[in-house]
Write an enzyme that holds these catalytic residues in place. Sequence first.
Site, short mmCIF file in Angstrom:
data_model
loop_
_atom_site.label_atom_id
_atom_site.label_comp_id
_atom_site.label_asym_id
_atom_site.label_seq_id
_atom_site.Cartn_x
_atom_site.Cartn_y
_atom_site.Cartn_z
N LYS A 1 -4.91 -9.35 -6.99
CA LYS A 1 -6.14 -9.54 -6.20
C LYS A 1 -7.23 -8.57 -6.67
CE LYS A 1 -6.52 -7.67 -2.24
NZ LYS A 1 -6.53 -7.11 -0.89
N LYS B 1 -10.95 -3.04 -4.03
CA LYS B 1 -11.83 -1.87 -4.17
C LYS B 1 -11.13 -0.75 -4.90
CE LYS B 1 -13.02 -3.03 0.53
NZ LYS B 1 -13.33 -2.77 1.89
N LYS C 1 0.83 -1.22 0.00
CA LYS C 1 0.00 0.00 0.00
C LYS C 1 0.85 1.25 0.00
CE LYS C 1 -4.40 -1.44 1.71
NZ LYS C 1 -5.40 -1.39 2.73
P1 TYM Z 1 -10.73 -5.48 3.85
O1 TYM Z 1 -11.75 -4.46 4.20
O2 TYM Z 1 -9.67 -5.13 2.86
O3 TYM Z 1 -11.46 -6.78 3.32
C1 TYM Z 1 -12.52 -7.37 4.06
C2 TYM Z 1 -12.48 -8.88 3.91
O4 TYM Z 1 -12.59 -9.24 2.54
C3 TYM Z 1 -11.53 -10.10 2.19
N1 TYM Z 1 -11.16 -9.85 0.77
C4 TYM Z 1 -11.03 -10.81 -0.14
N2 TYM Z 1 -11.20 -12.14 -0.07
C5 TYM Z 1 -11.00 -12.84 -1.20
N3 TYM Z 1 -10.63 -12.28 -2.37
C6 TYM Z 1 -10.45 -10.95 -2.49
N4 TYM Z 1 -10.09 -10.39 -3.65
C7 TYM Z 1 -10.65 -10.15 -1.33
N5 TYM Z 1 -10.56 -8.81 -1.09
C8 TYM Z 1 -10.87 -8.65 0.21
C9 TYM Z 1 -10.38 -9.72 3.12
O5 TYM Z 1 -9.43 -10.75 3.23
C10 TYM Z 1 -11.14 -9.48 4.41
O6 TYM Z 1 -11.39 -10.69 5.08
N6 TYM Z 1 -7.69 -5.45 7.81
C11 TYM Z 1 -8.95 -5.95 7.30
C12 TYM Z 1 -10.13 -5.49 8.12
C13 TYM Z 1 -10.05 -5.80 9.58
C14 TYM Z 1 -10.24 -7.07 10.18
C15 TYM Z 1 -10.10 -6.82 11.59
C16 TYM Z 1 -10.48 -8.33 9.69
C17 TYM Z 1 -9.80 -4.88 10.56
N7 TYM Z 1 -9.85 -5.51 11.77
C18 TYM Z 1 -10.22 -7.86 12.51
C19 TYM Z 1 -10.60 -9.38 10.62
C20 TYM Z 1 -10.47 -9.13 11.99
C21 TYM Z 1 -9.14 -5.41 5.88
O7 TYM Z 1 -8.57 -4.43 5.51
O8 TYM Z 1 -10.06 -6.07 5.18
#
Ligand code: TYM
Length: 340
Positions: free
Chosen positions: A200, A203, A117
């Site tokens: 991947k 968003k 990032k």
């Molecule tokens: P975030 O918001 O980027 O994504 C949310 C969830 O979606 C999954 N994900 C995907 N899975 C499969 N293929 C993809 N292309 C894909 N893009 C996103 C992510 O793996 C995630 O599970 N840091 C985390 C948010 C967070 C969190 C937490 C998660 C903050 N605190 C505590 C679990 C527990 C994040 O940025 O996810």
Amino acid sequence: MTNQTFTPRVFSGIKPSGGLTLGNYLGAIKRFVGMQGEMETIYCVVDMHAITVWQDPAELKMMTREVAAGYLAAGLDPTQSTLFNQSAVAAHAELGWIFNCVARVGWMNRMTQFKDKAGSNAEKVSLGLYAYPSLMAADILLYHATHVPVGDDQKQHVELTRDIATKFNHDFKTDFFPLTEPVIEGDATRIMNLRDGTKKMSKSGESDMERINMTDGADLIAKKFKKAKTDPEALPETLDGLKDRPEARNLVDIYAALDDRTSEDVIGEYAGAGWGKFKPALADLAVAKLAPISTEMARLMDDPAEIDRILADGAEKARAIAEPVLAQTYDIVGLLRPGR
Ligand code: TYM
């Protein structure tokens, strides 16, 4: 080492930065909904994580509600799961600070997502983006969560959560925090970009054609799959035949995850089929599964007060678990709370 037994409890979260994608749906939300009823489930819209990069304030509020609407439209039942937004439970930030003092700078330096990032701009990004994984550890450990369903890209962060719990327990000679398990199962834990199967689906990708958004209508979904990059070959007989064909493998995985089947099963059905047959079938399936969710999201978004009410109830339930854990943590660390 931890000897305490912890009640099985699921925690996970999604950032309200940009719209929800098919990756979020298949890699996270659909799996979260599937875990309801199996154990206690707590799901969060992690708005404090979103502000580690600039967010327009009005847009952030709207996106926080939209992610909540996405969870609800996909089947999250607020009577079975706790659903809330992170900033409504102040204990996340408070435990996050304590973990900033437990985690080591060297650990943060190894986080591949930060490197991706920040890129060559590492000096200019926010301090919050760098410290993000210790806030994520706080999200999880505040609830003594034992299981964290996430997509593959979050594995390293959940492992760091275990490192933080281990160091805390060791430093304070306690077994207060559990060693949380990442739950990364099935064929949908890494949904790839539709124009480049080595990246991947996210968003923030530059072209909207790279991803399916949860709010895309039927025509757009069909168009995006039709234009998705593939190769000239037909589908093989077995998954092994897709080894060096990342775009083809991705479309098969998406089909399987949408249809609650394994990728092997899908290849069995479509062995020998060309893209002229597979892509329209995938587009029809995606529309059939996603259109009802996006329609329901739009309906929910018409009544933001109802979403806020659900989030407020969830925050109250979350606080009831989080505040005693935080109070005990303060006590273990030696932070005085006179009068509380
Ligand atoms: P975030 O918001 O980027 O994504 C949310 C969830 O979606 C999954 N994900 C995907 N899975 C499969 N293929 C993809 N292309 C894909 N893009 C996103 C992510 O793996 C995630 O599970 N840091 C985390 C948010 C967070 C969190 C937490 C998660 C903050 N605190 C505590 C679990 C527990 C994040 O940025 O996810």
